[in-house]
Scaffold this active site. Sequence first.
Site, short mmCIF file in Angstrom:
data_model
loop_
_atom_site.label_atom_id
_atom_site.label_comp_id
_atom_site.label_asym_id
_atom_site.label_seq_id
_atom_site.Cartn_x
_atom_site.Cartn_y
_atom_site.Cartn_z
N SER A 45 -9.45 1.76 3.01
CA SER A 45 -8.56 2.49 2.13
C SER A 45 -7.52 1.64 1.42
O SER A 45 -6.82 2.12 0.53
CB SER A 45 -7.85 3.59 2.93
OG SER A 45 -7.03 3.02 3.96
N GLY A 51 -11.55 -0.40 9.50
CA GLY A 51 -12.16 -1.09 8.37
C GLY A 51 -11.34 -1.15 7.10
O GLY A 51 -11.79 -1.73 6.11
N SER A 52 -10.15 -0.57 7.09
CA SER A 52 -9.43 -0.40 5.83
C SER A 52 -8.70 -1.64 5.31
O SER A 52 -8.17 -1.63 4.20
CB SER A 52 -8.43 0.75 5.94
OG SER A 52 -9.11 1.98 5.92
N LYS A 61 0.85 -1.18 0.00
CA LYS A 61 0.00 0.00 0.00
C LYS A 61 0.89 1.24 0.00
O LYS A 61 1.95 1.26 0.64
CB LYS A 61 -0.90 -0.03 1.24
CG LYS A 61 -1.98 1.04 1.30
CD LYS A 61 -2.86 0.81 2.53
CE LYS A 61 -3.94 1.86 2.67
NZ LYS A 61 -4.79 1.62 3.87
#
Length: 522
Positions: free
Chosen positions: A171, A194-195, A89
Amino acid sequence: MFLPKQDIPDLYEAGIVELQAGLDAGRFTSIDLATAYLARIEEVNAQGGELRAVMEVSPFALKVAAKLDEERRSSGKRTMLHGIPVLLKDNIATLSSEGLNTTAGSHALLGSIVSDDAGVVKRLRQAGAIILGKVNISELAYFRGSIPSGWSGRGGQCKSAYHPIGSPSGSSSGSGVAASVGLATVTLGTETDGSIASPSSNNNVVGIKPTVGLTSRAGVLPITAAQDTVGPMTRSVEDAAIVLSIIAGEDPNDRRTLSQPRPVPDYIKALDANALHGKRIGVPRSSMPSNPADALPQSMCSVFDESLRIMESLGATIVDPANLPSADEIKGLDHLVLYVDFRIELNEYLSALKEVPTGVRTLADLIQFNIDHAELELPEGYSDQGELIKSQATNGRDEIYGKALAKNLELGVTRGIDAVLKEYNLDALVLPAKDTHTPAAIAGYPTVTVPLGFFPGDEPVTYDGLIAYPAPGMPFGLTFIGTAFDEYALIGMAYAFEQKTKVRTSRRAIAEAIPKTQLRAK
């Protein structure tokens, strides 16, 4: 040596163990593997399905692969990640000398120079992994404003591979999409709330959100040290367990990791198809969205209810409901802790950069950069930076902040997850992996998300700008939730469910999103 085609792994689904077997047997090399993945990225990233999952690829990946091939031949492999390509990421730092930017998707950080690899990247390199590139991200880890998930100024609008305009969620958007169609063997994501879980759900992959402090956040562009964590996103629980075993552990550059239990477990040993037998699993239904406008689709709820029956058939006792005492209060929680910490921690991150060509050294600078470069960072449909503005307006870690942080821990831990686990003598909780992540987020507790099902062909499309979710054929996942440092048990339960249901392999992505390049038999 020429081998039958069936002896060459299909890169759409190939896992670490299968690839290592082929590498050890000489059926292909890490150069072959990295080359194939690079070609697969080229096929569907900016053309074909136009997934926009990968931000940039490393110019040194093949050189690293060659060295690792030679090392394998001369002295054997270091670990199960030796010669395995990994995508990161774009908020996880890599040294600029390695040929990759670290920008969290923002033009404001293009060309910035970090002082060191992120802690997890050091572990990957030591394990012999190949850093293949950086993936797209909901800009600034989706802490910029109310804009569609998966968009960044640098990467554009990332899309799920399961629908022409499918939302990848975020994300860790590119991580989920890249893993879903085999653009690398392994991807890493980060989560604050929650990413990892949500994009794993939307993209039919497995995601482990570790306990805060199990994996290092050093060198990761932050939101809040109270909740940020780094974890694997892969096509199987087995692969995620292998990766977690390598990236977990202490790092003197992240003090939170120094309080974790020792030693780090070998999570591969948790892979037990009978792990659900004798377990007590709670269903905290009051933690599901209760507002009619946000209610979970009935199709998702029906498949979730069926998953409970499947767990019962595997020997688990289902306690339904098993609600968190704090559930309603959590739904009304504000984000004061995130706003305060983001301003402080982002400013610290920016000030520590060795060089920033744009001159952006503070959150205030970043907000102004976006205004001054609106054509890049605030285009129509993506112009909101309200989260940044709210964060900039905070007053630091004052008494109000201290009370808010303590309240988060009370709601998430004392009157939250730990309370319900104790009350019903539970081993874990399970929920659909949509809008149910906040209790574990504020507690800093682990989750493991696995594929659960797909929306039916007549599912109504819900639009978010130019992308959509739910939508026909889109995936959704199931999240196992536990107490602090309970990853080993959660991995076992998730593996048992995965092996019984085989949801991941029951449906492929849409044709234009699937790369055709494969390894060739030698």
